[in-house]
Write an enzyme that holds these catalytic residues in place. Structure first.
Site, PDB file in Angstrom:
ATOM      1  NE  ARG A 294      -3.886  -2.008   1.834  1.00  0.00           N
ATOM      2  CZ  ARG A 294      -5.030  -2.614   2.614  1.00  0.00           C
ATOM      3  NH1 ARG A 294      -5.088  -2.188   3.939  1.00  0.00           N
ATOM      4  NH2 ARG A 294      -5.826  -3.345   2.053  1.00  0.00           N
ATOM      5  CE1 TYR A 434      -1.699  -0.817  -8.034  1.00  0.00           C
ATOM      6  CE2 TYR A 434      -1.605  -2.550  -9.388  1.00  0.00           C
ATOM      7  CZ  TYR A 434      -0.877  -1.240  -8.946  1.00  0.00           C
ATOM      8  OH  TYR A 434       0.107  -0.848  -9.395  1.00  0.00           O
ATOM      9  CD  GLU A 435      -1.458  -4.513  -3.506  1.00  0.00           C
ATOM     10  OE1 GLU A 435      -1.870  -5.213  -2.760  1.00  0.00           O
ATOM     11  OE2 GLU A 435      -0.911  -5.150  -4.392  1.00  0.00           O
ATOM     12  N   GLY A 436      -6.456  -2.776  -2.301  1.00  0.00           N
ATOM     13  CA  GLY A 436      -7.601  -2.230  -1.537  1.00  0.00           C
ATOM     14  C   GLY A 436      -8.123  -0.787  -2.093  1.00  0.00           C
TER      15      GLY A 436
END
Length: 591
Positions: A294, A434-436
């Site tokens: 993140r 992406y990555e949340g």
């Protein structure tokens, strides 16, 4: 074709004038003398400008191809990967016990920004590997570390993270991939994962997949998830490569951007894997990788904005269009350059104030990670945990906006592929997802991180801002920076108070304002960074620096951010205080 020049001078300024790295009492930072960091940054700048940036449009135009089960990367990627490996860049901040150079994470972040700005799709191959390395390094057994890490540090083998399935993204408790235990201690994994970045390619001998799956009979939902090491090619006891594992690429996704990175559908058909960490504790191990990822994605937002800004600035200085309203500034030419026009200046100042402030925010976050890990500092660990959703969500939202503004400077040429500006926009867009996805980052911030340890960390941040303002408040030269920062911090605290008062009664009142709060906090962090930079540049000018233009430009840009960007906290506060009703009143069937 777009160009890229690494902002090494700005990075050097942040390391030594603003963060004062050699004074930080963090193990390893005593080695970060100016001559050493300059040498590292300059060498990274060369390879990014000369090798990686020219391949960026190649990767965008050619993409990856799946041929007879093998993923082929774009022309030139393999040779460039060998050059990156030969320079030791993938292991810059990795453990020397496994072949790394052992530099602080901060240096890895600085170099990583350059690599991502030059060629984000290419850099993801080593970036995902670094995350997988970190998860194994933190949670793996001694045998697992010895088996996998040396080859991952060198990037002879690369790594991935496998979370998402066709029917579930963020809600990982719904996953169906299963891991059946075997008598020899291994597991057989069966299932399908999607959106797997760098899932397969032709640049490494092996790919080490970290796969989330459920062991039959375990707890329901997310509590029943475990993490497994699943190599593409099985590794023999002597470390040599053995048989092909039962894992394959089902297809490559056709995407809006990052075409040079292989985004794969991965099929596990009874593939052999080994448990990483404890049974049913997979999310704990995976979050080691995800939290690092993140911050890395936040870095991508800054990197794409920087690359796009450099090209927009060059175009604005070169392109002749119209006359300045105050009179010709290029009287011998048919028109003045675009940069004379106030609205072009506004756009460029938005971009410049973001990229330079965001870089400072990113470096500060990386330093917190070093302090947390190298000093075993719980306060720093709590603060970076609080900041992670802000670094990811705010920097990628804003970074994408800046690539759009850079494209806009080109007018119609920005919409034509020949000029390459659309690639920055398209590549930056994925970082918000992406990555949340960023909505999840905002929910994580408001729903979990603010209350973490009884609000200890957010209160510590407020105190940090307050102490800085108090220390600098007596200096008249700092007034243009301290005053706006104080007001922005008050806005942020008022929003936090609203959440405490209303959130318990109506959780939607807090969650409806979560995105605004994430952006408020991002602006306050950027305001703090700009105020710190203003202090550093005022000090440099007072000491008769040889680089007057550089520091005066810093102060002008700081004033711009304080007057044109930081007041956005007032708007976000008004939205938050409107509560849930404006967001939730319309019934679903009324949309």
């Amino acid at each position: 074709m777009p160009s890229y020049t690494a902002p090494t001078k700005d990075m050097h300024y942040l390391l030594h004038d603003v963060l004062k790295v050699t004074d930080q009492q963090i193990p390893g930072y005593e080695d970060l003398e100016p001559d050493f960091t300059s040498a590292v940054l300059e060498e990274a700048g060369k390879i990014t400008a000369e090798v990686l940036a020219p391949l960026n449009p190649v990767g965008d135009q050619q993409g990856c191809v799946l041929e007879n089960g093998v993923v082929r990367t774009p022309e030139g990627f393999g040779k460039a990967f060998e050059q990156v490996k030969a320079g030791g860049w993938p292991g810059l901040d990795c453990d020397p016990d496994y072949g790394g150079q052992g530099m602080p994470y901060l240096m890895g972040t600085a170099v990583g920004e350059m690599f991502s700005a030059a060629n984000q799709a290419f850099t993801m191959y080593q970036g995902l590997t670094h995350g997988a390395y970190s998860a194994i390094h933190t949670h793996g057994s001694d045998e697992q570390k010895a088996t996998y890490l040396p080859n991952m540090v060198s990037c002879d083998w690369t790594g991935t993270m496998n979370l998402t399935e066709p029917h579930c993204g963020t809600d990982l408790g719904l996953m169906r991939t299963k891991a059946d235990p075997q008598e020899d201690g291994s597991y057989r994994l069966t299932g399908q994962k999607i959106f797997i970045s760098a899932g397969d390619h032709d640049m490494a001998e092996n790919v080490i997949h970290l796969v989330l799956a459920k062991i039959p009979g375990g707890p329901e939902g997310i509590k029943g998830v475990s993490l497994f090491i699943v190599p593409k090619i099985l590794v023999n006891e002597d470390g040599s490569l053995g048989e092909r594992n039962a894992v394959s690429v089902g297809k490559l996704e056709e995407k809006m951007g990052i075409h040079g990175n292989a985004t794969c559908v991965m099929n596990y058909d009874g593939a052999t894997g080994w448990l990483l960490g404890q049974e049913h504790k997979g999310m704990r191990a995976m979050f080691t990788m995800m939290n690092e990822a993140r911050l890395g994605v936040g870095m991508q937002g800054v990197a794409q904005a920087e690359a796009a800004y450099q090209n927009a600035l060059a175009y604005a200085k070169d392109r002749l269009q119209g006359r300045a309203v105050t009179g010709p500034e290029n009287p011998d030419g048919p028109a003045d350059p675009l940069i004379v026009h106030p609205d072009i200046r506004r756009s460029l100042m938005d971009q410049k104030s973001f990229t330079e402030g965001a870089r400072a925010f990113l470096f500060w976050g990386a330093m917190l990670i070093d302090r947390a890990h190298r000093n075993d500092d719980a306060e720093a660990d709590g603060l970076i945990s609080l900041m992670t959703p802000v670094l990811k969500g705010f920097l990628t939202d804003q970074g994408f906006d800046m690539t759009v503004q850079a494209q806009q400077v080109f007018g119609g040429h920005g919409y034509v592929e020949e000029w390459g500006m659309s690639q920055f926009v398209r590549d930056a867009r994925i970082a918000m997802i992406y990555e949340g996805a960023n909505g999840i980052q905002a929910l994580d911030l408001v729903g979990r991180k603010l209350a973490q340890d009884n609000g200890k960390h957010v209160l510590a941040f407020f105190e940090m801002v307050k102490s800085f303002c108090k220390e600098q408040g007596e200096d008249e030269a700092m007034a243009p920076f301290v005053g706006p920062l104080k007001q922005a911090s008050k806005d942020l605290q008022a929003a936090g108070t609203f959440f405490m008062q209303e959130g318990m009664k109506n959780p939607n009142a807090a969650l409806s304002g979560s995105n605004d709060f994430m952006h408020m906090m991002g602006h306050v962090c950027m305001g703090l960074m700009w105020a710190r930079m203003a202090r550093a540049s005022l000090d440099a000018l007072a000491n008769d620096t040889m680089d007057t233009d550089f520091h005066e430009a810093k102060l002008a840009t700081a004033r711009y951010y304080m007057t044109r960007q930081l007041p956005a906290t007032g708007m976000h506060l008004a939205r938050i205080q409107s509560g849930a009703a404006p967001v939730m009143d319309l019934a679903a069937d009324q949309f």
